[in-house]
Design a protein around this motif. Structure first.
Motif, PDB file in Angstrom:
ATOM      1  N   VAL A  42     -11.394 -31.753  51.546  1.00 15.98           N
ATOM      2  CA  VAL A  42     -11.351 -33.399  51.892  1.00 15.98           C
ATOM      3  C   VAL A  42     -12.538 -33.640  52.695  1.00 15.98           C
ATOM      4  O   VAL A  42     -13.243 -34.613  52.775  1.00 15.98           O
ATOM      5  CB  VAL A  42     -10.343 -33.689  52.794  1.00 15.98           C
ATOM      6  N   ILE A  50      -2.315 -32.297  56.911  1.00 21.11           N
ATOM      7  CA  ILE A  50      -2.912 -31.862  55.680  1.00 21.11           C
ATOM      8  C   ILE A  50      -3.082 -30.499  55.256  1.00 21.11           C
ATOM      9  O   ILE A  50      -2.575 -30.303  54.138  1.00 21.11           O
ATOM     10  CB  ILE A  50      -4.452 -32.483  55.650  1.00 21.11           C
ATOM     11  N   ALA A  54      -6.652 -36.055  50.313  1.00 25.96           N
ATOM     12  CA  ALA A  54      -5.531 -35.592  51.083  1.00 25.96           C
ATOM     13  C   ALA A  54      -4.344 -36.237  50.419  1.00 25.96           C
ATOM     14  O   ALA A  54      -4.400 -37.531  49.747  1.00 25.96           O
ATOM     15  CB  ALA A  54      -5.629 -36.270  52.650  1.00 25.96           C
ATOM     16  N   SER A  55      -3.411 -35.585  50.424  1.00 27.02           N
ATOM     17  CA  SER A  55      -2.043 -36.248  49.735  1.00 27.02           C
ATOM     18  C   SER A  55      -1.548 -37.396  50.527  1.00 27.02           C
ATOM     19  O   SER A  55      -1.765 -37.523  51.562  1.00 27.02           O
ATOM     20  CB  SER A  55      -0.953 -35.117  50.306  1.00 27.02           C
ATOM     21  N   ALA A  56      -1.137 -38.289  49.658  1.00 25.46           N
ATOM     22  CA  ALA A  56      -0.800 -39.563  50.160  1.00 25.46           C
ATOM     23  C   ALA A  56       0.557 -39.558  50.968  1.00 25.46           C
ATOM     24  O   ALA A  56       0.990 -40.445  51.796  1.00 25.46           O
ATOM     25  CB  ALA A  56      -0.225 -40.532  49.078  1.00 25.46           C
ATOM     26  N   SER A  57       1.077 -38.337  50.999  1.00 21.21           N
ATOM     27  CA  SER A  57       2.350 -38.079  51.980  1.00 21.21           C
ATOM     28  C   SER A  57       1.857 -38.279  53.545  1.00 21.21           C
ATOM     29  O   SER A  57       2.853 -38.496  54.508  1.00 21.21           O
ATOM     30  CB  SER A  57       2.923 -36.656  51.878  1.00 21.21           C
ATOM     31  N   CYS A 107      -6.913 -40.058  52.481  1.00 20.65           N
ATOM     32  CA  CYS A 107      -6.337 -40.078  51.210  1.00 20.65           C
ATOM     33  C   CYS A 107      -7.430 -40.425  50.040  1.00 20.65           C
ATOM     34  O   CYS A 107      -7.572 -39.758  49.203  1.00 20.65           O
ATOM     35  CB  CYS A 107      -5.131 -41.178  51.170  1.00 20.65           C
ATOM     36  N   GLN A 108      -8.285 -41.292  50.479  1.00 18.09           N
ATOM     37  CA  GLN A 108      -9.284 -41.577  49.530  1.00 18.09           C
ATOM     38  C   GLN A 108     -10.403 -40.432  49.051  1.00 18.09           C
ATOM     39  O   GLN A 108     -10.788 -40.165  48.193  1.00 18.09           O
ATOM     40  CB  GLN A 108     -10.182 -42.739  50.013  1.00 18.09           C
ATOM     41  N   PHE A 139      -2.860 -45.558  48.384  1.00 21.75           N
ATOM     42  CA  PHE A 139      -3.530 -45.725  49.640  1.00 21.75           C
ATOM     43  C   PHE A 139      -4.529 -46.844  49.439  1.00 21.75           C
ATOM     44  O   PHE A 139      -5.041 -47.200  48.428  1.00 21.75           O
ATOM     45  CB  PHE A 139      -4.506 -44.455  49.912  1.00 21.75           C
ATOM     46  N   LEU A 158       0.711 -40.728  54.666  1.00 23.98           N
ATOM     47  CA  LEU A 158       0.556 -42.266  54.914  1.00 23.98           C
ATOM     48  C   LEU A 158       2.048 -42.287  55.283  1.00 23.98           C
ATOM     49  O   LEU A 158       2.434 -43.564  56.028  1.00 23.98           O
ATOM     50  CB  LEU A 158       0.402 -43.054  53.736  1.00 23.98           C
ATOM     51  N   ASN A 163      -5.931 -43.641  55.540  1.00 19.80           N
ATOM     52  CA  ASN A 163      -6.288 -43.987  54.160  1.00 19.80           C
ATOM     53  C   ASN A 163      -7.639 -43.389  53.820  1.00 19.80           C
ATOM     54  O   ASN A 163      -7.767 -43.192  52.437  1.00 19.80           O
ATOM     55  CB  ASN A 163      -6.299 -45.418  54.279  1.00 19.80           C
ATOM     56  N   ASP A 175      -3.316 -48.254  44.037  1.00 17.94           N
ATOM     57  CA  ASP A 175      -3.098 -46.977  44.408  1.00 17.94           C
ATOM     58  C   ASP A 175      -2.139 -46.921  45.598  1.00 17.94           C
ATOM     59  O   ASP A 175      -1.462 -47.825  46.154  1.00 17.94           O
ATOM     60  CB  ASP A 175      -4.465 -46.518  45.070  1.00 17.94           C
TER      61      ASP A 175
END
Length: 529
Positions: free
Chosen positions: A196, A188, A176-179, A172-173, A71, A181, A169, A69
């Motif tokens: 979330v 967000i 949330a968008s991986a952006s 994201c889990q 994240f 990171l 992370n 993934d």
């Protein structure tokens, strides 16, 4: 094969994954057809010069696909039969404390005075529609805390306090968008964050923890020791739906947020050590978003097609005090953040796409103590906050309509005879802020605006409007705790936590402090058994 590259390109060259593939193929001599995936590792925008560039660190997967993934996942075991810890408050500090307790094998019992994120939206809507504030369910109180409907900005300077990447992370889990990171200023969005937060709550419950809404702590349960010391063994609370009295046993992580004034009063009356803490106060300053885009990107056309809505961060010193922008919301809204009657409090938020007509920021003056404060009054700064919010409410015609003034009029001590259109939904009323706001705030803001206007041509303008008052920048109280154990300096088993305790200043730093308090609570329980 995987390759990592540092790129510096024009916005139109790297605006999405396909564009980045084309750019890599051209600049690095790769066959575009073999680049299966491009994953961004870091991204920032350099707008210091007239030509704006995007800086990227990317990982290219050539003739293969990522096996992991974007994240890192955290495993949450079942803890329904484990020793329990009481977490007071379900803002970011309380949520991350609860999740970390689960990681460590403890059962969190989360007590939240407000409602869940879905029910909370209904009460927030009434503030603008009916000019009515529910004191237990508003922009500050409820699931997710003050950040849930105030933007979800995740930028922090608190990188030495804990693991920022871990916090991002976990977000994201939970959806949330991986952006977040890789963005330099991750965000967000107030339209995305509630989902979330709900997913984080569901993880707590699925793992055997409990979450109690509309349940307000009324006191700490203290047990006296033979040496005269005290240990907290739980809390008493009231179910706000039926006034039932409840008791929850266990050590306590106290994460009530920066607006829980009843908690501060209780601690003061109970002689539990707290002290006044400096805050920053001022106004919300709202510009047309297009104007800020033109200023920040040095371009008459503004952001164009490929750049995001522009941000800014301004700071100066006036008469020995810091004056600075706070919680800048590009393409956002100004929101009413009062938590009780006879208050007007302003804050800002942005949706994920940051696409409204306005951009706003707190413009605040640092104050280290309250004017004319008594040395033995730990609530002095809080009482100053309350009085300024009450005066703002009076100037707003005893409603949530906020007193406001055009920016250049404020600097020149002139009443604004009309006001520009604003995102502030309850409405604005023209008011001479320069006349009735505290003089030490007014004079410093006026001088700072002149400085900012000289450095950034067009910023000081009557197209912008000041909306009073911005007072909840941080907690006005610090609940004293030991630097090493994070326990209260006098009471064993009590862990003051997050922004409300005076040890954080935003979502990520509050989350970090929540995890640290959970770690220390686990150490305390191990040593007690």
């Amino acid at each position: 094969m995987t390759y990592e590259y540092q790129l510096r390109a024009l916005p139109e060259q790297v605006y999405n994954e396909d564009a980045i593939k084309r750019y890599l193929a051209k600049e690095k001599g790769l066959d575009e057809r073999t680049i299966n995936v491009v994953r961004i590792l870091k991204k920032s925008i350099d707008a210091r010069q007239r030509n704006v560039y995007v800086n990227l660190q990317v990982r290219a997967y050539v003739n293969e696909y990522p096996q992991e993934d974007a994240f890192q996942r955290t495993e949450y075991p079942y803890v329904g039969d484990k020793q329990q810890v009481v977490v007071v408050g379900e803002g970011p500090a309380g949520l991350f404390a609860a999740l970390r307790l689960i990681e460590l094998g403890y059962r969190p019992i989360v007590i939240e005075r407000g409602k869940d994120v879905h029910e909370r939206k209904k009460d927030i809507a009434l503030i603008s529609r009916e000019q009515r504030v529910n004191p237990e369910s508003n922009y500050c109180f409820g699931e997710g805390g003050a950040g849930a409907f105030s933007d979800g900005k995740l930028y922090t300077r608190s990188k030495k306090r804990g693991n920022v990447d871990k916090i991002l992370n976990v977000f994201c889990q939970h959806g949330a968008s991986a952006s977040i990171l890789y963005e330099a200023h991750p965000h967000i969005g107030t339209d995305k964050l509630p989902r979330v937060i709900e997913n984080m709550r569901n993880t707590i419950i699925k793992s055997g923890g409990e979450v109690h809404f509309q349940t307000k702590m009324t006191s700490l349960l203290l047990e006296a020791k033979a040496d005269g010391a005290h240990t907290v063994v739980g809390i008493t609370a009231v179910d706000l739906r039926d006034s039932a009295e409840l008791t929850f046993k266990g050590p306590v992580i106290l994460a009530t947020g920066h607006s829980a004034r009843d908690v501060y009063r209780y601690l003061s009356n109970a002689k539990i050590k707290i002290e006044p803490k400096g805050i920053a106060v001022g106004v919300r300053l709202e510009h047309p978003a297009e104007l800020i885009d033109r200023i920040q990107y040095h371009n008459k056309s503004g952001k164009g097609k490929y750049l995001p809505t522009a941000e800014y961060s301004y700071v100066t010193q006036v008469d020995g005090c810091g004056v600075y922008s706070f919680c800048m919301c590009p393409g956002g809204f100004v929101i009413p953040s009062a938590t009780g009657a006879e208050q007007i409090v302003t804050n800002g938020m942005s949706p994920a796409n940051r696409n409204t007509k306005w951009s706003n920021s707190g413009m605040v003056v640092q104050m280290d103590s309250a004017p004319n404060a008594k040395e033995d009054n730990p609530l002095s700064v809080m009482e100053f906050q309350e009085e300024l919010e009450r005066q703002t409410w009076i100037q707003g015609n005893h409603r949530q309509t906020a007193p406001a003034q055009r920016m250049a009029d404020f600097v020149n001590n002139r009443l604004s005879y009309d006001l520009p259109k604003s995102s502030y939904a309850p409405g604005l009323v023209s008011s001479p802020l320069h006349f009735w706001m505290p003089d030490f705030i007014v004079k410093r803001l006026q001088e700072a605006f002149k400085v900012f206007g000289k450095k950034h041509h067009g910023f000081l303008t009557n197209e912008a409007v000041l909306i009073a008052s911005e007072t909840r920048t941080s907690s006005p109280v610090r609940i004293l705790r030991d630097r090493e154990t994070l326990m209260h300096v006098e009471i064993g088993g009590l862990f003051p936590c997050g922004e409300g305790a005076g040890y954080a200043g935003g979502i990520v730093s509050a989350g970090i402090d929540g995890e640290r308090c959970a770690d220390m609570c686990a150490e305390y329980l191990k040593s007690s058994n």
